[in-house]
Write a protein that holds these residues in place. Structure first.
Motif, PDB file in Angstrom:
ATOM      1  N   PRO A 156       0.923  -1.236   0.029  1.00 38.62           N
ATOM      2  CA  PRO A 156       0.043  -0.248   0.031  1.00 38.62           C
ATOM      3  C   PRO A 156       0.796   1.343   0.040  1.00 38.62           C
ATOM      4  O   PRO A 156       0.229   2.240  -0.165  1.00 38.62           O
ATOM      5  CB  PRO A 156      -0.704  -0.199   1.322  1.00 38.62           C
ATOM      6  N   LEU A 157       2.145   1.309   0.388  1.00 40.96           N
ATOM      7  CA  LEU A 157       3.019   2.331   0.167  1.00 40.96           C
ATOM      8  C   LEU A 157       3.915   2.257  -0.734  1.00 40.96           C
ATOM      9  O   LEU A 157       4.357   1.217  -1.281  1.00 40.96           O
ATOM     10  CB  LEU A 157       3.523   2.507   1.607  1.00 40.96           C
ATOM     11  N   ARG A 158       4.395   3.345  -1.399  1.00 43.45           N
ATOM     12  CA  ARG A 158       5.299   3.173  -2.541  1.00 43.45           C
ATOM     13  C   ARG A 158       6.802   3.548  -1.928  1.00 43.45           C
ATOM     14  O   ARG A 158       6.916   4.214  -0.996  1.00 43.45           O
ATOM     15  CB  ARG A 158       5.008   4.454  -3.385  1.00 43.45           C
ATOM     16  N   HIS A 159       7.827   3.394  -2.884  1.00 44.63           N
ATOM     17  CA  HIS A 159       9.149   3.750  -2.760  1.00 44.63           C
ATOM     18  C   HIS A 159       9.237   5.074  -2.132  1.00 44.63           C
ATOM     19  O   HIS A 159       8.709   5.922  -2.996  1.00 44.63           O
ATOM     20  CB  HIS A 159       9.968   3.279  -3.919  1.00 44.63           C
ATOM     21  N   GLY A 160       9.846   5.650  -1.141  1.00 42.11           N
ATOM     22  CA  GLY A 160      10.064   6.948  -0.980  1.00 42.11           C
ATOM     23  C   GLY A 160       9.104   7.300   0.113  1.00 42.11           C
ATOM     24  O   GLY A 160       9.113   8.383   0.761  1.00 42.11           O
ATOM     25  N   ASP A 161       7.951   6.450   0.566  1.00 41.96           N
ATOM     26  CA  ASP A 161       6.859   6.721   1.726  1.00 41.96           C
ATOM     27  C   ASP A 161       7.532   6.123   2.829  1.00 41.96           C
ATOM     28  O   ASP A 161       7.591   5.107   3.393  1.00 41.96           O
ATOM     29  CB  ASP A 161       5.766   6.008   1.533  1.00 41.96           C
ATOM     30  N   GLN A 220       0.298   5.143  10.140  1.00 44.30           N
ATOM     31  CA  GLN A 220       1.249   6.170  10.475  1.00 44.30           C
ATOM     32  C   GLN A 220       1.551   7.070   9.370  1.00 44.30           C
ATOM     33  O   GLN A 220       1.923   8.411   9.905  1.00 44.30           O
ATOM     34  CB  GLN A 220       2.564   5.447  10.824  1.00 44.30           C
ATOM     35  N   PHE A 221       1.720   6.741   8.116  1.00 41.63           N
ATOM     36  CA  PHE A 221       2.157   7.542   7.085  1.00 41.63           C
ATOM     37  C   PHE A 221       1.112   8.688   7.016  1.00 41.63           C
ATOM     38  O   PHE A 221       1.418   9.847   6.637  1.00 41.63           O
ATOM     39  CB  PHE A 221       2.536   6.651   5.967  1.00 41.63           C
ATOM     40  N   LYS A 222      -0.171   8.145   7.083  1.00 41.45           N
ATOM     41  CA  LYS A 222      -1.244   8.965   6.857  1.00 41.45           C
ATOM     42  C   LYS A 222      -1.325  10.002   7.720  1.00 41.45           C
ATOM     43  O   LYS A 222      -1.472  11.327   7.653  1.00 41.45           O
ATOM     44  CB  LYS A 222      -2.662   8.187   6.873  1.00 41.45           C
ATOM     45  N   ARG A 223      -0.940   9.853   9.007  1.00 46.95           N
ATOM     46  CA  ARG A 223      -0.935  10.750  10.081  1.00 46.95           C
ATOM     47  C   ARG A 223       0.006  11.754   9.943  1.00 46.95           C
ATOM     48  O   ARG A 223       0.039  12.769  10.078  1.00 46.95           O
ATOM     49  CB  ARG A 223      -0.766  10.023  11.439  1.00 46.95           C
ATOM     50  N   LYS A 224       1.368  11.033   9.432  1.00 48.17           N
ATOM     51  CA  LYS A 224       2.416  11.958   9.061  1.00 48.17           C
ATOM     52  C   LYS A 224       1.987  12.983   8.177  1.00 48.17           C
ATOM     53  O   LYS A 224       2.354  14.293   8.218  1.00 48.17           O
ATOM     54  CB  LYS A 224       3.432  11.251   8.593  1.00 48.17           C
ATOM     55  N   ARG A 225       1.380  12.543   7.033  1.00 48.60           N
ATOM     56  CA  ARG A 225       1.050  13.396   5.960  1.00 48.60           C
ATOM     57  C   ARG A 225      -0.014  14.621   6.534  1.00 48.60           C
ATOM     58  O   ARG A 225       0.164  15.803   5.803  1.00 48.60           O
ATOM     59  CB  ARG A 225       0.647  12.584   4.898  1.00 48.60           C
ATOM     60  N   GLY A 226      -0.868  14.053   7.242  1.00 41.50           N
ATOM     61  CA  GLY A 226      -1.750  14.953   7.838  1.00 41.50           C
ATOM     62  C   GLY A 226      -1.150  16.269   8.479  1.00 41.50           C
ATOM     63  O   GLY A 226      -1.592  17.233   8.737  1.00 41.50           O
ATOM     64  N   ARG A 227      -0.245  15.847   9.168  1.00 42.69           N
ATOM     65  CA  ARG A 227       0.549  16.907  10.247  1.00 42.69           C
ATOM     66  C   ARG A 227       1.610  17.682   9.265  1.00 42.69           C
ATOM     67  O   ARG A 227       1.511  18.795   9.596  1.00 42.69           O
ATOM     68  CB  ARG A 227       1.337  16.089  11.159  1.00 42.69           C
ATOM     69  N   GLU A 228       1.917  17.244   8.246  1.00 44.09           N
ATOM     70  CA  GLU A 228       2.702  18.027   7.283  1.00 44.09           C
ATOM     71  C   GLU A 228       1.821  18.992   6.532  1.00 44.09           C
ATOM     72  O   GLU A 228       2.145  20.145   6.345  1.00 44.09           O
ATOM     73  CB  GLU A 228       3.369  16.924   6.255  1.00 44.09           C
ATOM     74  N   ARG A 229       0.627  18.519   6.165  1.00 43.98           N
ATOM     75  CA  ARG A 229      -0.427  19.378   5.757  1.00 43.98           C
ATOM     76  C   ARG A 229      -0.873  20.327   6.532  1.00 43.98           C
ATOM     77  O   ARG A 229      -0.829  21.612   5.881  1.00 43.98           O
ATOM     78  CB  ARG A 229      -1.485  18.467   5.144  1.00 43.98           C
ATOM     79  N   GLY A 230      -0.909  20.222   7.685  1.00 44.65           N
ATOM     80  CA  GLY A 230      -1.262  21.167   8.834  1.00 44.65           C
ATOM     81  C   GLY A 230      -0.167  22.199   9.051  1.00 44.65           C
ATOM     82  O   GLY A 230      -0.747  23.398   9.041  1.00 44.65           O
TER      83      GLY A 230
END
Length: 219
Positions: free
Chosen positions: A21-26, A137-147
């Motif tokens: 479900p995650l790509r290289h680089g995630d 965990q990655f979704k949470r990370k992206r959410g924080r980055e977006r915030g």
């Protein structure tokens, strides 16, 4: 957290092919924790099997690998290479010792296809349950980055408004579209929000203001 909760016929995996479900680089380089579902672990087939086989030590090795997988690329995977796995499992140069533990420690892991993997990349292993944890965990990370991005953008526009007011351009400062355009120009050109930079940005995106003489003639 319990990798063994996923049965060998887990519906997410079709045949021998599993698109991770995650790509290289995630990655999750800055994360230093992951959830541990204690009851699921203690009641799992994995723990029961290792105890039955008198391989309790493989439980500890598996925990090390689950943890190490979160720092891999992509998060939640492992390289299918015994030398690298021996290092991640803290066997060091004892690759033979690792190979003895491999079957138990990698219970539930299987080959995974990684999108955007570079040419020549080592095959990688994944586990459905660990993958779910890594994806969340990655979704949470992206959410924080977006915030943080939204907050930074709001701060930049606020500074542009302030500089415009200081420069006696109050009407432009109240124009949301104009402020947005000026802030975008500064961001795209990697410039700080200073009075001079805002002036240049304003003249660039809106055109230089016309100067009119007292007798009505253009200067």
């Amino acid at each position: 957290m319990n990798p063994s909760d996923a049965r060998d016929d887990t519906p997410e995996i079709v045949g021998e092919f599993w698109a991770y479900p995650l790509r290289h680089g995630d990655r999750l380089q800055s994360y230093d924790w992951m959830p541990l579902y204690v009851e699921r672990l203690l009641s799992s087939r994995f723990v029961a099997r290792m105890i039955y086989q008198e391989r309790r030590q493989d439980i500890g090795t598996a925990l090390l690998l689950w943890s190490a997988s979160m720092k891999q690329d992509p998060a939640g995977t492992l390289p299918d290479d015994d030398i690298e796995l021996a290092q991640l499992a803290r066997f060091g140069a004892d690759v033979d010792g690792w190979r003895e533990a491999r079957a138990g420690a990698l219970y539930g892991w299987r080959a995974a296809h990684i999108d955007d993997a570079p040419p020549g990349a080592l095959p990688r292993l994944g586990h459905p349950v660990i993958a779910e944890i890594a994806q969340e965990q990655f979704k949470r990370k992206r959410g924080r980055e977006r915030g943080r991005e939204v907050a930074s953008w709001a701060t930049a526009k606020s500074r542009v408004r302030s500089k415009l007011r200081d420069a006696k351009h109050a009407r432009i400062a109240e124009n949301d579209f104009a402020v947005e355009q000026i802030a975008e120009w500064l961001r795209d050109n990697d410039l700080y929000v200073t009075t001079e930079n805002v002036r240049v940005a304003m003249e660039t995106v809106m055109g230089a203001p016309k100067v009119v003489s007292m007798n009505g003639g253009g200067v």
